[in-house]
Enzyme design. Structure first.
Site, mmCIF file in Angstrom:
data_model
loop_
_atom_site.group_PDB
_atom_site.id
_atom_site.type_symbol
_atom_site.label_atom_id
_atom_site.label_comp_id
_atom_site.label_asym_id
_atom_site.label_seq_id
_atom_site.Cartn_x
_atom_site.Cartn_y
_atom_site.Cartn_z
ATOM 1 N N ASP A 66 -3.146 3.330 7.882
ATOM 2 C CA ASP A 66 -2.021 3.700 7.009
ATOM 3 C C ASP A 66 -1.711 5.194 7.062
ATOM 4 O O ASP A 66 -1.414 5.826 6.047
ATOM 5 C CB ASP A 66 -2.287 3.244 5.564
ATOM 6 C CG ASP A 66 -2.325 1.723 5.437
ATOM 7 O OD1 ASP A 66 -1.969 1.027 6.405
ATOM 8 O OD2 ASP A 66 -2.730 1.225 4.366
ATOM 9 N N ASP B 284 -6.861 -6.483 2.548
ATOM 10 C CA ASP B 284 -6.984 -6.930 3.949
ATOM 11 C C ASP B 284 -8.164 -6.284 4.676
ATOM 12 O O ASP B 284 -8.442 -6.610 5.834
ATOM 13 C CB ASP B 284 -5.669 -6.784 4.723
ATOM 14 C CG ASP B 284 -5.267 -5.345 5.063
ATOM 15 O OD1 ASP B 284 -6.144 -4.468 5.181
ATOM 16 O OD2 ASP B 284 -4.041 -5.115 5.229
ATOM 17 N N GLU C 3 -2.015 -5.165 -1.881
ATOM 18 C CA GLU C 3 -1.717 -6.100 -0.784
ATOM 19 C C GLU C 3 -2.161 -7.542 -1.029
ATOM 20 O O GLU C 3 -2.271 -8.328 -0.087
ATOM 21 C CB GLU C 3 -2.252 -5.588 0.566
ATOM 22 C CG GLU C 3 -1.652 -4.241 1.018
ATOM 23 C CD GLU C 3 -0.254 -4.318 1.625
ATOM 24 O OE1 GLU C 3 0.261 -5.443 1.818
ATOM 25 O OE2 GLU C 3 0.323 -3.232 1.889
ATOM 26 N N HIS D 251 4.280 1.011 4.117
ATOM 27 C CA HIS D 251 2.895 0.764 3.700
ATOM 28 C C HIS D 251 1.905 1.175 4.804
ATOM 29 O O HIS D 251 0.712 1.277 4.540
ATOM 30 C CB HIS D 251 2.664 -0.687 3.242
ATOM 31 C CG HIS D 251 2.572 -1.697 4.348
ATOM 32 N ND1 HIS D 251 1.932 -2.920 4.186
ATOM 33 C CD2 HIS D 251 3.057 -1.687 5.623
ATOM 34 C CE1 HIS D 251 2.012 -3.599 5.325
ATOM 35 N NE2 HIS D 251 2.685 -2.891 6.201
ATOM 36 N N ASP E 229 -9.866 -0.471 4.205
ATOM 37 C CA ASP E 229 -8.673 -1.082 4.799
ATOM 38 C C ASP E 229 -8.974 -1.520 6.235
ATOM 39 O O ASP E 229 -9.817 -0.922 6.915
ATOM 40 C CB ASP E 229 -7.556 -0.011 4.835
ATOM 41 C CG ASP E 229 -6.142 -0.580 4.800
ATOM 42 O OD1 ASP E 229 -5.903 -1.605 5.454
ATOM 43 O OD2 ASP E 229 -5.298 0.030 4.136
ATOM 44 N N HIS F 109 -6.532 -1.197 8.211
ATOM 45 C CA HIS F 109 -5.556 -0.297 8.838
ATOM 46 C C HIS F 109 -5.755 1.137 8.368
ATOM 47 O O HIS F 109 -6.296 1.367 7.287
ATOM 48 C CB HIS F 109 -4.136 -0.745 8.459
ATOM 49 C CG HIS F 109 -3.878 -2.203 8.678
ATOM 50 N ND1 HIS F 109 -4.022 -3.139 7.676
ATOM 51 C CD2 HIS F 109 -3.508 -2.883 9.792
ATOM 52 C CE1 HIS F 109 -3.740 -4.347 8.158
ATOM 53 N NE2 HIS F 109 -3.426 -4.223 9.448
ATOM 54 N N ASP G 227 -7.456 -1.863 0.025
ATOM 55 C CA ASP G 227 -6.495 -2.835 0.547
ATOM 56 C C ASP G 227 -7.273 -4.130 0.780
ATOM 57 O O ASP G 227 -8.273 -4.139 1.519
ATOM 58 C CB ASP G 227 -5.930 -2.295 1.870
ATOM 59 C CG ASP G 227 -4.843 -3.169 2.478
ATOM 60 O OD1 ASP G 227 -4.888 -4.398 2.285
ATOM 61 O OD2 ASP G 227 -3.983 -2.617 3.182
ATOM 62 N N HIS H 50 0.797 -1.224 0.000
ATOM 63 C CA HIS H 50 0.000 0.000 0.000
ATOM 64 C C HIS H 50 0.836 1.285 0.000
ATOM 65 O O HIS H 50 0.291 2.372 -0.159
ATOM 66 C CB HIS H 50 -0.985 -0.017 1.180
ATOM 67 C CG HIS H 50 -2.327 0.541 0.838
ATOM 68 N ND1 HIS H 50 -3.456 0.305 1.588
ATOM 69 C CD2 HIS H 50 -2.741 1.351 -0.181
ATOM 70 C CE1 HIS H 50 -4.490 0.937 1.040
ATOM 71 N NE2 HIS H 50 -4.084 1.577 -0.028
HETATM 72 N N1 LIG Z 1 -1.137 -1.445 4.165
HETATM 73 C C1 LIG Z 1 -1.078 -2.202 5.256
HETATM 74 N N2 LIG Z 1 -1.381 -3.468 5.194
HETATM 75 N N3 LIG Z 1 -0.660 -1.613 6.367
HETATM 76 C C2 LIG Z 1 -0.467 -2.252 7.628
HETATM 77 C C3 LIG Z 1 0.118 -1.305 8.630
HETATM 78 C C4 LIG Z 1 0.286 -1.930 9.973
HETATM 79 C C5 LIG Z 1 0.810 -0.993 11.046
HETATM 80 N N4 LIG Z 1 -0.152 0.018 11.404
HETATM 81 C C6 LIG Z 1 2.129 -0.342 10.639
HETATM 82 O O1 LIG Z 1 2.180 0.855 10.493
HETATM 83 O O2 LIG Z 1 3.097 -1.031 10.448
HETATM 84 MN MN LIG Z 2 -3.396 -0.567 3.634
HETATM 85 MN MN LIG Z 3 -4.300 -3.000 5.522
#
Ligand SMILES: NC(=[NH2+])NCCC[C@H](N)C(=O)O
Ligand SMILES: [Mn+2]
Ligand SMILES: [Mn+2]
Length: 333
Positions: A151, A259, A302, A164, A147, A149, A257, A123
């Site tokens: 991000d 996920d 992702e 990411h 998402d 998350h 994303d 990402h």
């Molecule tokens: N694009 C994603 N899957 N991001 C996951 C980030 C997980 C976590 N918040 C980090 O900054 O490492």
């Molecule tokens: Mn993401």
């Molecule tokens: Mn994510």
């Protein structure tokens, strides 16, 4: 199918910006085999697996013209020989170089009036896709970030150092001056290009404490899985669109994303989190966005074919492709 590399003139950019009127008929695909924004190999094979699964033929079969950016192999060869961390940030030069190239390719697609479809890759590449789309659509553009998350870590708040987890902090201009000097201008090419009230999230359920503070401080609208449970996906998408696009006249960039989906639906991804969107909830979001006719840029990121057994891979690639098709209107009657 055709290939593009030309970068747009300023006149073209202006023409496209003033001309935005819903649903482009050409899809400009950028494949980004990139994994430098996180530590797990394999996510760089996401695009090729989606192509192998037939995403381009499927889109053409829906009646769109498809134009594909040149030189997807270049992303792999861009990795600098030496790329030590800057502060906590890992692979900072590689991420910056790749995102910059993504920005050029996405900008060219948007400038020519195509819908920019970017297949990732992790990402972090959204730093590039958003710089590219906003170069053409400016302030008018709004962003749906789907998402698990947020991000939105800054170079100061990130624990993992994985970029990411950080793209939005650069795009929104949330990094301190110190953060930026710490990276000796590496990300200086990213000017803040999206306002915090032009962004909305759906699907969040794993947000770092530093990120929560950022969301609160800037009043950024987010619909977590708790909201999806409470209101149902229909209301959530309506409220999300009402927040950033009340008249349904602004161009939309959706960054999806995979996920965001529950790991039972999309297992082959690097940072899976339980309790995610069902197959239908994910597709519903895409259908509702297609229905607005405002989509001008879509990231699907992702997908990591290296994680899990062959069936997990097939399932995740298939769901990624079907989210893309639904965003382009496949299931609308
Ligand atoms: N694009 C994603 N899957 N991001 C996951 C980030 C997980 C976590 N918040 C980090 O900054 O490492
Ligand atoms: Mn993401
Ligand atoms: Mn994510």
């Amino acid at each position: 199918m055709s290939a593009t590399t030309d970068s747009p003139s300023d006149a073209q950019l202006m023409a496209q910006r003033t001309k935005f009127l819903k649903t482009p008929q050409t899809i400009g695909v950028t494949c980004v085999p990139f994994s430098g924004g996180q530590p797990k190999g394999g996510v760089d094979d996401g695009p090729v697996e989606m192509i192998r699964f037939g995403i381009v033929d499927q889109i053409e079969g829906m009646g769109y013209d498809v134009s594909i950016s040149d030189g997807m192999d270049k992303y792999r060869s861009m990795r600098p020989a030496s790329d030590p961390p800057v502060g906590k940030l890992k692979n900072p030069r590689y991420v910056s170089l790749a995102a910059r190239r993504v920005a050029d390719q996405v900008r060219a697609h948007c400038a020519s009036g195509s819908l920019a479809l970017t297949l990732g890759g992790d990402h972090s590449i959204a730093m590039g896709t958003l710089v590219g789309s906003t170069a053409v659509y400016g302030d008018d553009l709004c962003v749906l970030w789907i998402d698990a998350h947020a991000d939105i870590n800054t170079p100061a708040t990130t624990d993992s150092g994985n970029l990411h987890g950080c793209p939005l902090s650069f795009i929104l201009g949330l990094c301190d001056k110190q953060d930026h000097s710490a990276d000796d201008g590496l990300f200086g090419w990213i000017k803040p290009c999206v306002r915090t009230d032009s962004l909305v999230y759906i699907g969040l359920r794993d947000v770092d404490s530093g990120e929560k503070a950022i969301l609160r401080k800037h009043g950024i609208k987010a619909f977590s899985m708790h909201d999806v449970d409470r209101y149902g996906i229909g209301r959530v998408v309506e409220m999300a669109l009402d927040h950033v696009n009340p008249e349904r006249t602004r161009p939309i960039h959706m960054s999806f994303d995979v996920d965001a989906l529950d790991p039972s639906v999309a297992p082959a991804t690097g940072t899976p989190v339980r309790g995610g969107l069902t197959f239908r909830e994910g597709h519903y979001i895409c259908e509702a966005v297609a229905e607005t006719g405002c989509l001008v840029a879509l990231d699907l990121v992702e997908v990591n074919p290296a994680l899990g057994d062959p069936e997990s891979l097939r399932q995740t690639v298939a769901v990624g492709c079907s989210l893309v098709r639904c965003s382009l209107g496949e299931t609308l009657l």
